[in-house]
Motif scaffolding. Structure first.
Motif, short mmCIF file in Angstrom:
data_model
loop_
_atom_site.label_atom_id
_atom_site.label_comp_id
_atom_site.label_asym_id
_atom_site.label_seq_id
_atom_site.Cartn_x
_atom_site.Cartn_y
_atom_site.Cartn_z
N ASN A 294 1.11 -1.38 -0.27
CA ASN A 294 -0.21 0.37 0.43
C ASN A 294 0.88 1.57 0.01
OD1 ASN A 294 -1.76 1.66 0.96
ND2 ASN A 294 -3.01 0.72 0.92
N LYS A 295 0.78 2.17 -1.33
CA LYS A 295 1.80 2.88 -0.78
C LYS A 295 1.28 3.96 -0.08
CE LYS A 295 2.58 2.09 -5.87
NZ LYS A 295 1.91 3.13 -7.52
N ASP A 296 -0.39 4.32 0.11
CA ASP A 296 0.05 5.35 0.59
C ASP A 296 -0.16 5.10 2.20
OD1 ASP A 296 -1.70 6.53 -0.81
OD2 ASP A 296 -3.42 5.39 -0.60
N ILE A 297 -0.41 3.31 3.02
CA ILE A 297 0.34 3.63 4.36
C ILE A 297 2.34 3.39 4.03
CG2 ILE A 297 0.92 1.51 5.50
CD1 ILE A 297 -2.12 2.55 6.13
N LYS A 298 2.75 3.70 3.07
CA LYS A 298 4.11 3.55 3.29
C LYS A 298 4.56 4.66 3.34
CE LYS A 298 4.79 0.96 -0.74
NZ LYS A 298 6.22 0.11 -1.60
N ARG A 299 3.72 5.48 2.14
CA ARG A 299 4.08 7.17 2.73
C ARG A 299 3.73 7.67 3.68
NH1 ARG A 299 -0.15 9.00 -0.42
NH2 ARG A 299 -0.70 9.40 1.29
N ALA A 300 2.71 7.39 4.39
CA ALA A 300 2.46 7.80 5.91
C ALA A 300 3.56 7.22 6.97
CB ALA A 300 1.43 7.53 6.12
N LEU A 301 4.35 6.28 7.02
CA LEU A 301 5.08 5.61 7.87
C LEU A 301 6.55 5.96 6.99
CD1 LEU A 301 3.99 1.84 7.06
CD2 LEU A 301 3.44 3.16 9.34
N LYS A 302 6.47 6.86 6.53
CA LYS A 302 7.87 7.42 6.19
C LYS A 302 8.17 8.74 6.73
CE LYS A 302 9.38 5.08 2.02
NZ LYS A 302 9.30 5.29 0.48
N ARG A 303 7.01 8.86 5.96
CA ARG A 303 7.05 10.94 7.10
C ARG A 303 6.50 10.13 8.47
NH1 ARG A 303 2.86 13.73 8.91
NH2 ARG A 303 0.64 12.26 8.38
N ILE A 304 5.96 9.25 9.03
CA ILE A 304 6.44 9.31 10.83
C ILE A 304 7.53 9.17 11.21
CG2 ILE A 304 5.27 8.05 12.64
CD1 ILE A 304 3.09 7.33 11.02
N ILE A 305 8.48 8.28 10.45
CA ILE A 305 9.81 7.63 10.70
C ILE A 305 10.23 8.51 10.48
CG2 ILE A 305 11.46 5.98 9.82
CD1 ILE A 305 9.55 4.38 9.48
N GLY A 306 10.09 9.01 9.42
CA GLY A 306 10.81 10.98 9.20
C GLY A 306 10.91 11.73 10.80
N MET A 307 10.21 11.92 10.67
CA MET A 307 9.81 12.75 12.37
C MET A 307 10.31 12.83 13.56
SD MET A 307 5.68 14.27 11.09
CE MET A 307 5.31 15.36 12.74
N ALA A 308 10.06 11.63 13.33
CA ALA A 308 11.04 11.32 15.35
C ALA A 308 12.63 10.75 14.55
CB ALA A 308 9.86 9.02 15.09
N ALA A 309 13.26 10.77 13.02
CA ALA A 309 13.99 10.94 13.53
C ALA A 309 15.24 12.17 13.42
CB ALA A 309 14.53 10.03 12.13
N ILE A 310 14.41 13.00 13.48
CA ILE A 310 14.56 14.08 12.75
C ILE A 310 14.64 15.65 14.89
CG2 ILE A 310 13.64 17.55 13.52
CD1 ILE A 310 12.20 16.31 11.19
#
Length: 310
Positions: A294-310
């Protein structure tokens, strides 16, 4: 006839998956890892759906509910199992056993009905796309989830009460890693005819309703997809159903495998091992199945992981 003592009991013994002491650390580490993966994976799905406005649709609303139920489902059995291994104590209290059984039935039934509701959602989306937003309104989605909770709670409450009426003797060893209702009923000294009748009736009715609904929905979905002229359109329509169909197949195949294995073998220990597939493995794999396809789920997860890494 042999006289059997029917004194009130206070505890059962959960024999677990193995009696071999050298295997206990391995079992503990394996199941702790699977439990953490399941909880984290399903929490990420829920967080992705709630944080991304693009995922505020009926399909993802049902998916987040399924993730919540999967967390609860695995949490009814594995923490107690891990505690028993850690403390080297296989005891579970009578009250604890009834409570565990109640919630296991509740969340197992919820899983079944949520998968059916999700199949209906895909049926409406593929077969009636122009009326999808009208049919699957937020209020309707909420009522469908509420109905699954009511039916599941009624089932678990009735079956738990039926077990409370049973009298137990001195044989209190459950050849399983949790209080599975069928295994507990088999330990009773009193007549279990009504319990067995209720168990098979509910399994037949609830399972029949769910499986019929899923098969009907997907028969209509397949017919609609085959009627699409373009290959791109067929692929797009099929891709929206592939993840859910994979989860349904995994769940029903593993449950069916447990029942077939119980019919083919008299070893309760083997049945306990087979049941790991639908009680532990399926909830663990669900987030991966939905996120990988699911591209939508993967995009949302990448955004969450990216925010957590900041």
């Amino acid at each position: 006839m042999e006289h059997r003592n029917e004194t009130p009991i206070s505890e059962f013994i959960l024999l677990g998956l193995s009696n071999e002491p050298e295997l206990q650390p391995l079992i503990f580490g394996l199941f702790l890892s699977m439990y953490l993966i399941t909880v984290i994976g399903n929490l990420l799905i829920m967080l992705a759906v709630s944080s991304d406005s693009h995922l505020h649709t009926p399909m993802y609303f049902f998916l987040s509910n399924l993730s919540f139920v999967d967390i609860c489902f695995i949490s009814t059995t594995i923490p107690k199992m891990l505690k028993n291994i850690r403390t080297q104590n296989k005891v579970i209290t009578y009250e604890g056993c009834i409570i565990q059984m109640h919630f296991f039935i509740l969340f197992a039934t919820l899983d079944v009905f949520l998968l059916t509701v999700m199949a209906y959602d895909r049926f409406v989306a593929i077969c009636h796309p122009l009326h999808y937003t009208v049919i699957m309104k937020p209020r309707v989605c909420g009522l469908l989830v509420l109905l699954t909770w009511i039916m599941s709670a009624l089932n678990s409450l009735i079956q738990s009460i039926m077990v409370l009426w049973l009298a137990f003797c001195t044989d209190l060893e459950i050849p399983h890693f949790f209080c599975e209702v069928n295994q507990v009923v088999q330990l009773a000294c009193s007549d279990t005819f009504l319990n067995d009748l209720l168990m098979y009736f509910v399994t037949g009715v609830y399972g029949g309703i769910s499986l019929t609904g899923i098969l009907y929905s997907y028969s209509k979905v397949v017919s609609s997809i085959l009627g699409i002229s373009s290959a791109r359109g067929k692929y797009k329509a099929f891709s929206t159903c592939a993840s859910h169909l994979s989860v349904v197949s995994l769940f029903y195949c593993t449950v069916l495998g447990v029942y077939l294995s119980s019919a083919a073998t008299h070893s309760s220990q083997s049945i306990a091992v087979f049941s790991v597939m639908y009680t532990v493995v399926t909830p663990m794999l669900n987030p991966f199945i939905y996120s990988l396809r699911n591209k939508d789920i993967k995009r949302a997860l990448k955004r969450i992981i990216g925010m957590a890494a900041i």
